[in-house]
Design a protein around this motif. Structure first.
Motif, PDB file in Angstrom:
ATOM      1  N   ASN A  47       0.799  -1.226   0.000  1.00 62.61           N
ATOM      2  CA  ASN A  47       0.000   0.000   0.000  1.00 62.61           C
ATOM      3  C   ASN A  47       0.833   1.279   0.000  1.00 62.61           C
ATOM      4  O   ASN A  47       0.405   2.314   0.501  1.00 62.61           O
ATOM      5  CB  ASN A  47      -0.992   0.018   1.158  1.00 62.61           C
ATOM      6  CG  ASN A  47      -1.987  -1.102   1.048  1.00 62.61           C
ATOM      7  OD1 ASN A  47      -2.445  -1.435  -0.044  1.00 62.61           O
ATOM      8  ND2 ASN A  47      -2.310  -1.714   2.168  1.00 62.61           N
ATOM      9  N   HIS A  96      -4.377   7.496  -7.785  1.00 61.66           N
ATOM     10  CA  HIS A  96      -3.861   6.136  -7.575  1.00 61.66           C
ATOM     11  C   HIS A  96      -4.228   5.661  -6.168  1.00 61.66           C
ATOM     12  O   HIS A  96      -4.676   4.520  -5.988  1.00 61.66           O
ATOM     13  CB  HIS A  96      -2.344   6.107  -7.788  1.00 61.66           C
ATOM     14  CG  HIS A  96      -1.765   4.741  -7.733  1.00 61.66           C
ATOM     15  ND1 HIS A  96      -1.667   3.922  -8.830  1.00 61.66           N
ATOM     16  CD2 HIS A  96      -1.278   4.029  -6.685  1.00 61.66           C
ATOM     17  CE1 HIS A  96      -1.140   2.763  -8.468  1.00 61.66           C
ATOM     18  NE2 HIS A  96      -0.894   2.809  -7.178  1.00 61.66           N
ATOM     19  N   VAL A  99      -8.046   4.910  -5.950  1.00 57.72           N
ATOM     20  CA  VAL A  99      -8.366   3.637  -6.593  1.00 57.72           C
ATOM     21  C   VAL A  99      -7.895   2.473  -5.722  1.00 57.72           C
ATOM     22  O   VAL A  99      -8.638   1.505  -5.493  1.00 57.72           O
ATOM     23  CB  VAL A  99      -7.747   3.557  -8.009  1.00 57.72           C
ATOM     24  CG1 VAL A  99      -7.846   2.148  -8.581  1.00 57.72           C
ATOM     25  CG2 VAL A  99      -8.415   4.566  -8.938  1.00 57.72           C
ATOM     26  N   ALA A 100      -6.675   2.549  -5.205  1.00 57.39           N
ATOM     27  CA  ALA A 100      -6.133   1.473  -4.363  1.00 57.39           C
ATOM     28  C   ALA A 100      -6.968   1.297  -3.101  1.00 57.39           C
ATOM     29  O   ALA A 100      -7.226   0.166  -2.666  1.00 57.39           O
ATOM     30  CB  ALA A 100      -4.681   1.765  -4.009  1.00 57.39           C
ATOM     31  N   VAL A 102     -10.186   2.006  -2.679  1.00 57.10           N
ATOM     32  CA  VAL A 102     -11.461   1.388  -3.040  1.00 57.10           C
ATOM     33  C   VAL A 102     -11.255  -0.100  -3.320  1.00 57.10           C
ATOM     34  O   VAL A 102     -12.024  -0.943  -2.855  1.00 57.10           O
ATOM     35  CB  VAL A 102     -12.097   2.113  -4.249  1.00 57.10           C
ATOM     36  CG1 VAL A 102     -13.308   1.356  -4.763  1.00 57.10           C
ATOM     37  CG2 VAL A 102     -12.481   3.544  -3.869  1.00 57.10           C
ATOM     38  N   GLU A 103     -10.202  -0.430  -4.065  1.00 56.21           N
ATOM     39  CA  GLU A 103      -9.923  -1.836  -4.367  1.00 56.21           C
ATOM     40  C   GLU A 103      -9.640  -2.648  -3.102  1.00 56.21           C
ATOM     41  O   GLU A 103      -9.924  -3.840  -3.052  1.00 56.21           O
ATOM     42  CB  GLU A 103      -8.752  -1.950  -5.340  1.00 56.21           C
ATOM     43  CG  GLU A 103      -9.105  -1.531  -6.742  1.00 56.21           C
ATOM     44  CD  GLU A 103      -7.923  -1.550  -7.696  1.00 56.21           C
ATOM     45  OE1 GLU A 103      -6.756  -1.552  -7.225  1.00 56.21           O
ATOM     46  OE2 GLU A 103      -8.168  -1.567  -8.913  1.00 56.21           O
ATOM     47  N   ALA A 104      -9.101  -1.999  -2.075  1.00 52.13           N
ATOM     48  CA  ALA A 104      -8.798  -2.670  -0.806  1.00 52.13           C
ATOM     49  C   ALA A 104     -10.038  -2.796   0.079  1.00 52.13           C
ATOM     50  O   ALA A 104      -9.960  -3.347   1.180  1.00 52.13           O
ATOM     51  CB  ALA A 104      -7.692  -1.923  -0.063  1.00 52.13           C
ATOM     52  N   GLY A 105     -11.169  -2.277  -0.381  1.00 53.68           N
ATOM     53  CA  GLY A 105     -12.403  -2.392   0.378  1.00 53.68           C
ATOM     54  C   GLY A 105     -12.620  -1.308   1.415  1.00 53.68           C
ATOM     55  O   GLY A 105     -13.541  -1.404   2.238  1.00 53.68           O
ATOM     56  N   GLU A 171     -11.356   3.797 -14.192  1.00 53.63           N
ATOM     57  CA  GLU A 171     -10.131   3.109 -13.804  1.00 53.63           C
ATOM     58  C   GLU A 171     -10.431   1.813 -13.063  1.00 53.63           C
ATOM     59  O   GLU A 171      -9.685   0.851 -13.149  1.00 53.63           O
ATOM     60  CB  GLU A 171      -9.259   4.012 -12.925  1.00 53.63           C
ATOM     61  CG  GLU A 171      -8.640   5.149 -13.700  1.00 53.63           C
ATOM     62  CD  GLU A 171      -7.705   5.963 -12.824  1.00 53.63           C
ATOM     63  OE1 GLU A 171      -6.959   5.373 -12.024  1.00 53.63           O
ATOM     64  OE2 GLU A 171      -7.721   7.190 -12.965  1.00 53.63           O
ATOM     65  N   LEU A 172     -11.535   1.795 -12.319  1.00 52.08           N
ATOM     66  CA  LEU A 172     -11.908   0.612 -11.563  1.00 52.08           C
ATOM     67  C   LEU A 172     -12.691  -0.384 -12.405  1.00 52.08           C
ATOM     68  O   LEU A 172     -12.952  -1.489 -11.968  1.00 52.08           O
ATOM     69  CB  LEU A 172     -12.758   1.004 -10.350  1.00 52.08           C
ATOM     70  CG  LEU A 172     -12.025   1.717  -9.231  1.00 52.08           C
ATOM     71  CD1 LEU A 172     -13.022   2.196  -8.183  1.00 52.08           C
ATOM     72  CD2 LEU A 172     -10.996   0.808  -8.595  1.00 52.08           C
ATOM     73  N   GLU A 174     -15.795   0.023 -13.240  1.00 55.13           N
ATOM     74  CA  GLU A 174     -17.165   0.008 -12.745  1.00 55.13           C
ATOM     75  C   GLU A 174     -18.063   0.822 -13.665  1.00 55.13           C
ATOM     76  O   GLU A 174     -17.629   1.813 -14.250  1.00 55.13           O
ATOM     77  CB  GLU A 174     -17.239   0.630 -11.331  1.00 55.13           C
ATOM     78  CG  GLU A 174     -16.420  -0.110 -10.317  1.00 55.13           C
ATOM     79  CD  GLU A 174     -17.021  -1.445  -9.929  1.00 55.13           C
ATOM     80  OE1 GLU A 174     -18.242  -1.611 -10.056  1.00 55.13           O
ATOM     81  OE2 GLU A 174     -16.265  -2.329  -9.516  1.00 55.13           O
TER      82      GLU A 174
END
Length: 176
Positions: A47, A96, A99-100, A102-105, A171-172, A174
């Motif tokens: 991270n 960045h 996005v990271a 959100v991707e990590a929850g 980028e995600l 979605e």
């Protein structure tokens, strides 16, 4: 220039990056960033990313998950080299991190900004962060002056439409 995960191969360049920052910039960084052991320890936790141009680090960003009952929250830490400011690198790194996170929850991201840092406030506001707290006289600079600290927050669920507006949804992968 590319944004890559921080690895052991970046330690020396990242130390140079932090040592070359003006003293005033290092005042507002929580960790002792000129300590080799501190920077080396960062390479195992994930991270954290660096923006590299050849062998030179031009920027650093991290999303640090808070512990315990706030483990749904991530704190963003971002630093850009003075020579690289004003060309969009901060925005690339901030996006960045978003996005990271959100991707990590994570459902909430926060960033602490010294109130006088207008460019940083504008940058994070432009990607969906908003003021959550103003802590008056909360930090002391190297000259001993007290400074106000602003806490900006991005509530992921509440601001998805804002994320779509700035292109983060694309980028995600979605739907907007």
């Amino acid at each position: 220039m590319s944004v890559v995960p921080l690895g052991p191969e970046h330690c020396d360049a990242l130390l140079r990056f932090f040592r070359d920052l003006p003293d005033g910039d290092r005042t507002f960084i929580k960790e002792e960033v000129t300590d080799p052991a501190t920077v080396r320890a960062w390479t195992t936790g994930g991270n954290r990313w660096v923006a590299v141009d050849g062998d030179t680090v031009q920027g650093y960003v991290a999303v640090l998950r808070l512990p315990g009952w706030s483990d749904h929250v991530g704190e963003v830490r971002l630093v850009v080299a003075p020579a690289a400011r004003g060309n969009g690198l901060g925005r690339v790194l901030a996006r960045h991190a978003l996005v990271a996170g959100v991707e990590a929850g994570l459902t909430k991201l926060v960033v602490e900004v010294v109130a006088e840092q207008g460019a940083a406030l504008a940058l994070f506001s432009a990607i969906g962060f908003s003021g959550e707290a103003l802590l008056r006289d909360h930090i002391r600079d190297r000259e001993g002056r007290l400074r106000d600290l602003m806490v900006l927050a991005h509530h992921v669920g509440e601001t998805w439409s804002g994320m779509d507006t700035v292109g983060v949804a694309d980028e995600l992968g979605e739907p907007g």
